[in-house]
Design a protein around this motif. Structure first.
Motif, PDB file in Angstrom:
ATOM      1  N   ARG A  70      -5.287  -6.761   4.232  1.00  0.00           N
ATOM      2  CA  ARG A  70      -5.972  -5.590   3.695  1.00  0.00           C
ATOM      3  C   ARG A  70      -5.731  -4.437   4.654  1.00  0.00           C
ATOM      4  NH1 ARG A  70     -10.840  -6.503   0.342  1.00  0.00           N
ATOM      5  NH2 ARG A  70     -11.375  -4.439   1.101  1.00  0.00           N
ATOM      6  N   ARG A  79      -0.057  -6.015   0.453  1.00  0.00           N
ATOM      7  CA  ARG A  79      -1.424  -6.318   0.041  1.00  0.00           C
ATOM      8  C   ARG A  79      -1.610  -7.755  -0.424  1.00  0.00           C
ATOM      9  NH1 ARG A  79      -2.872  -0.524  -2.789  1.00  0.00           N
ATOM     10  NH2 ARG A  79      -1.146  -1.143  -4.145  1.00  0.00           N
ATOM     11  N   CYS A 115       0.861  -1.188   0.000  1.00  0.00           N
ATOM     12  CA  CYS A 115       0.000   0.000   0.000  1.00  0.00           C
ATOM     13  C   CYS A 115       0.893   1.233   0.000  1.00  0.00           C
ATOM     14  CB  CYS A 115      -0.884   0.004   1.239  1.00  0.00           C
ATOM     15  SG  CYS A 115      -1.743   1.584   1.447  1.00  0.00           S
TER      16      CYS A 115
END
Ligand SMILES: [Zn+2]
Ligand SMILES: [Zn+2]
Length: 174
Positions: A156, A152, A145
């Motif tokens: 999440r 990722r 991210c």
């Protein structure tokens, strides 16, 4: 001085153009730069320190030189360009080069010196050209991210992509 595993005496071959010999030579290739604690160069893929490359070639004598045809193999390590985990693999490179008495710059020949050839430069050149520049850990790696650094592939995060400036005016109207 220890015998260089990539140096091959070719006097007998050269006396009989048209004859050939099969050589399999293994040895370390000094190609690694500064490595991190994983033994990986974060800037590029490298052959791991101390690992050996293999050169499996048929040497065939011709008038004025020796042709070397075969395969160079070497392990490599690097980091995934999207998520930065360590990745590794093995290079298998087909080689077809010539050794001769002419200087290398003029005719792209590797030199024959005192009836010996050194397969080391051939091995190193082949590896340098074939090392993956920007490897991936897997084709569909989802990367990190850009905001929180979460991998990722594994988790999440709740980061929201920054607003697209093209919509800013619409938000004001609302
Ligand atoms: Zn990855
Ligand atoms: Zn995030």
């Amino acid at each position: 001085m220890a015998r260089d595993p990539f140096v091959v005496h070719v006097a007998r071959l050269r006396r009989a153009p048209g004859t050939s010999a099969h050589e399999v030579r293994r040895g370390p290739v000094a190609l690694a730069g500064p490595l991190d604690e994983r033994g990986i160069d974060p800037g590029r893929s490298v052959v791991p320190l101390g690992a050996e490359a293999e050169c499996d070639v048929t040497l065939r004598a011709f008038e004025g030189g020796i042709a070397a045809v075969g395969t160079v193999r070497a392990p490599w390590v690097g980091i995934c360009r999207r998520c930065a985990v360590g990745v590794s693999g093995e290079l298998r490179i087909a080689v077809h080069e010539r050794f001769g008495d002419a200087p290398i710059a003029e005719d792209e020949l590797y030199p024959i010196t005192d009836d010996t050839i050194d397969l080391g430069p051939l091995v190193r050149d082949a590896i340098v050209l074939d090392l993956p520049m920007a490897p991936l850990c897997r084709e569909d790696c989802r990367g990190l991210c850009p905001q929180c650094g979460t991998d990722r592939n594994e988790a999440r995060c709740d980061c929201v992509a920054p607003p697209d400036p093209r919509w800013a005016n619409l938000d004001v109207l609302r």
